[in-house]
Design an enzyme around this catalytic site. Structure first.
Site, mmCIF file in Angstrom:
data_model
loop_
_atom_site.group_PDB
_atom_site.id
_atom_site.type_symbol
_atom_site.label_atom_id
_atom_site.label_comp_id
_atom_site.label_asym_id
_atom_site.label_seq_id
_atom_site.Cartn_x
_atom_site.Cartn_y
_atom_site.Cartn_z
ATOM 1 C CE1 TYR A 301 -18.296 -0.033 24.265
ATOM 2 C CE2 TYR A 301 -16.818 -1.180 22.788
ATOM 3 C CZ TYR A 301 -18.093 -0.893 23.207
ATOM 4 O OH TYR A 301 -19.174 -1.478 22.590
ATOM 5 C CB CYS A 302 -17.250 -2.235 27.717
ATOM 6 S SG CYS A 302 -18.111 -3.662 28.416
ATOM 7 C CG LEU A 303 -15.938 -5.270 31.426
ATOM 8 C CD1 LEU A 303 -15.482 -6.701 31.606
ATOM 9 C CD2 LEU A 303 -16.866 -4.849 32.542
ATOM 10 C CG LEU A 329 -16.585 5.338 24.668
ATOM 11 C CD1 LEU A 329 -16.079 4.831 23.326
ATOM 12 C CD2 LEU A 329 -17.334 6.640 24.507
#
Length: 564
Positions: A301-303, A329
């Site tokens: 997710y994200c980073l 994501l």
């Protein structure tokens, strides 16, 4: 527990030393050393182009005349909620709002179209001008805001009394975050991050949580979740009704999740590759050892998705084929058009950031939060101040707000590497980024990919997330969810006003452009979680007995999540 320092690879050789020319503005995401030249560039070119100046003056006059003649509601864009109340459609408030919006639009156009100005300077100056002008919005002034005037007359000014009390509370919370209402109402391990499980691995960087099975049988492939190190992991394990982790466990998956340590100055030299090695790879090794699975699903997710992409590319390069699938994501791998956050990233501004991080050993969450708040200052700063201080309305707290207040820090060297090598120089997409001392290439990844973007994402714009289709060699399914960077991901079944678009892109050569994706993708109401779980099912083996639980060090959510 002992701390280890590891050799840095070439991708981690970024300057954390004090810069001789950097303005230290803690919490201020725009460096004066970067903003000054941008404004000077715009002003100097405007002053030496008399024809352009005359056209700008005429445009301003036309805008003012239009505001005088216009009636009815002000024409704000769909994301601007400052003038949504019906009272803004009545004179004189419609004039105040319409004139302000026209001035805002005129100033933005005038700056961006100034001849001879570099595009970056124009964007930076326009962004700064918008921040300055937003402070003078008629919605922020009690004598020009009909909602505030209505509340004041109705309550005899008690709204201002409550607003003053709210201001005092916010001031107290600023100095002691533990006193925040959200932190008191949503307790980690009780109300949020409460899915049953055990910590089965702890090293100097992560705790690995294995969640207890909730079904008689499970899929043979476990799922490893890699959250962003920029935030606590339990964004994916909020309250029981909106926990993605709990949902996936309930669908018959054995779920593991990384909980990152909250770094202090002792971790200043921790590198991006340390996060890959001690984080993703250590977790994968533990998952393999506990269940004996040959294949593992991985979600980032994200980073955390960016980090997982680097790890997956390095694994493919080195012949490690344990990944059954890859789910990303709101995760970017190509940063050429990474949204408005690029305004804060250039060498001058990174020099300022390096100076702050070098002194502290890390980037504090409050210093990072300024950039995110400025991206949506209308909603996150000004609208909140109007409601709390002028209208005297108490903000309703929820689990997402509690999580958002539970911030983390970033080690100096790792965060500087991320900003310079990935965000500024785009080394990952261009095949220059190194993992384990050797470059990695995303096109080495052959595992099927499920990528999720969100329509209103200001942090990782979906068109940027969508670029994953250009790189990986395996089939890509791209899902575009309604909502923003967090809300679009925390999109549990039964959530109101949620929908998504879905398209199987196939191999990268057949993937359409973003505009064509919008035309071709099927539209579905509701949560995207069941669709994702169905996709995982299709890439998993038959159900069987749950794998054993690893040796427990403590109960979930562990100890790292509580670090301040």
């Amino acid at each position: 527990m002992t701390e280890t320092k590891t050799p840095r690879n070439k991708s981690d050789e970024t300057a954390c030393e004090t810069s001789p020319f950097a303005f230290d503005v803690p919490g201020g995401p725009l460096s004066p050393a970067a903003l000054g030249p941008a404004v000077a560039d715009v002003l100097s070119h405007a002053a030496t182009a008399p024809g352009y100046a005359a056209e700008v003056a005429k445009a301003a006059a036309r805008q003012s005349l239009y505001a005088l003649e216009a009636g009815g509601r002000p024409q704000a864009d769909k994301e601007d909620h400052r003038f949504a109340d019906p009272a803004w459609g009545v004179a004189p408030f419609n004039f105040f709002a319409s004139n302000f919006l026209l001035i805002e639009d005129w100033l933005n156009s005038a700056i961006l179209s100034t001849p001879g100005v570099s595009p970056r300077h124009a964007r930076l100056a326009a962004f700064a001008a918008r921040q300055w002008l937003d402070a003078f919005s008629p919605s922020n002034l009690p004598w020009t805001n009909p909602e505030v005037l209505r509340a004041t007359f109705k309550e005899g000014g008690l709204n201002f009394v409550r607003g003053y009390q709210h201001w005092l509370e916010d001031l107290r919370h600023e100095f002691d975050p533990k006193t925040a209402a959200a932190a008191e109402e949503f307790v980690v391990g009780r109300d949020v991050a409460a899915t049953p499980g055990k910590v089965v691995l702890r090293n100097e960087l992560i705790e690995l949580i294995q969640y207890a099975p909730q079904t008689p049988q499970t899929r043979p492939e476990p799922l490893l979740i890699v959250p962003a190190w920029i935030m606590k992991y339990y964004i994916l394990d909020l309250s029981p009704h909106n926990s993605l982790i709990r949902y996936l466990v309930g669908r018959g998956f054995t779920v593991f999740c990384i909980s990152w340590r909250n770094p202090g100055p002792e971790m200043a030299e921790t590198s991006f590759d340390d996060y890959r090695r001690l984080g993703v790879m250590a977790a994968l090794d533990a998952v393999s050892a506990i269940g004996g699975a040959e294949k593992i699903h991985a979600l980032g997710y994200c980073l955390g998705g960016t980090l997982l992409s680097v790890a997956a590319a390095a694994m493919a390069r080195d012949g490690d084929d344990r990944l059954a699938t890859l789910c990303l994501l709101a995760a970017q791998t190509d940063f050429t058009k990474a949204g408005e956050l690029q305004i804060f990233v250039d060498e001058t501004q990174l020099d300022q950031l390096d100076r702050i991080m070098a002194r502290q050993g890390y980037l504090d969450a409050s210093q990072m939060a300024g950039a995110f708040s400025m991206l949506r200052a209308r909603d996150l700063i000004w609208s909140r101040m109007v409601k709390s201080y002028l209208l005297g309305e108490k903000a309703h707290t929820n689990d997402l707000m509690a999580w958002n207040a539970d911030a983390t820090r970033m080690p100096c060297r790792m965060h500087s590497t991320y900003l310079r090598a990935l965000f500024l120089h785009n080394d990952l997409a261009e095949g220059r980024f190194e993992a384990g001392g050797k470059p990695v290439r995303l096109d080495d990844i052959h595992a099927p990919v499920f990528a999720v973007g969100t329509e209103g994402d200001h942090v990782a714009p979906w068109r940027s997330v969508y670029k994953i289709r250009r790189f990986v060699s395996g089939d890509v399914v791209f899902l575009l969810a309604a909502g923003g960077h967090n809300g679009g991901i925390v999109s549990e079944p039964g959530h109101r006003k949620r929908s998504y678009r879905l398209l199987d892109l196939g191999p990268r050569r057949s993937a359409p452009a973003p505009r064509d994706y919008l035309a071709r993708a099927s539209v579905h109401p509701g949560s995207w979680w069941p669709t994702f779980a169905d996709w995982l099912d299709a890439h998993s083996g038959a159900f069987g007995p749950p794998p054993p639980m690893g040796a427990a060090l403590c109960d979930a959510p562990g100890t790292y999540v509580h670090q301040r």
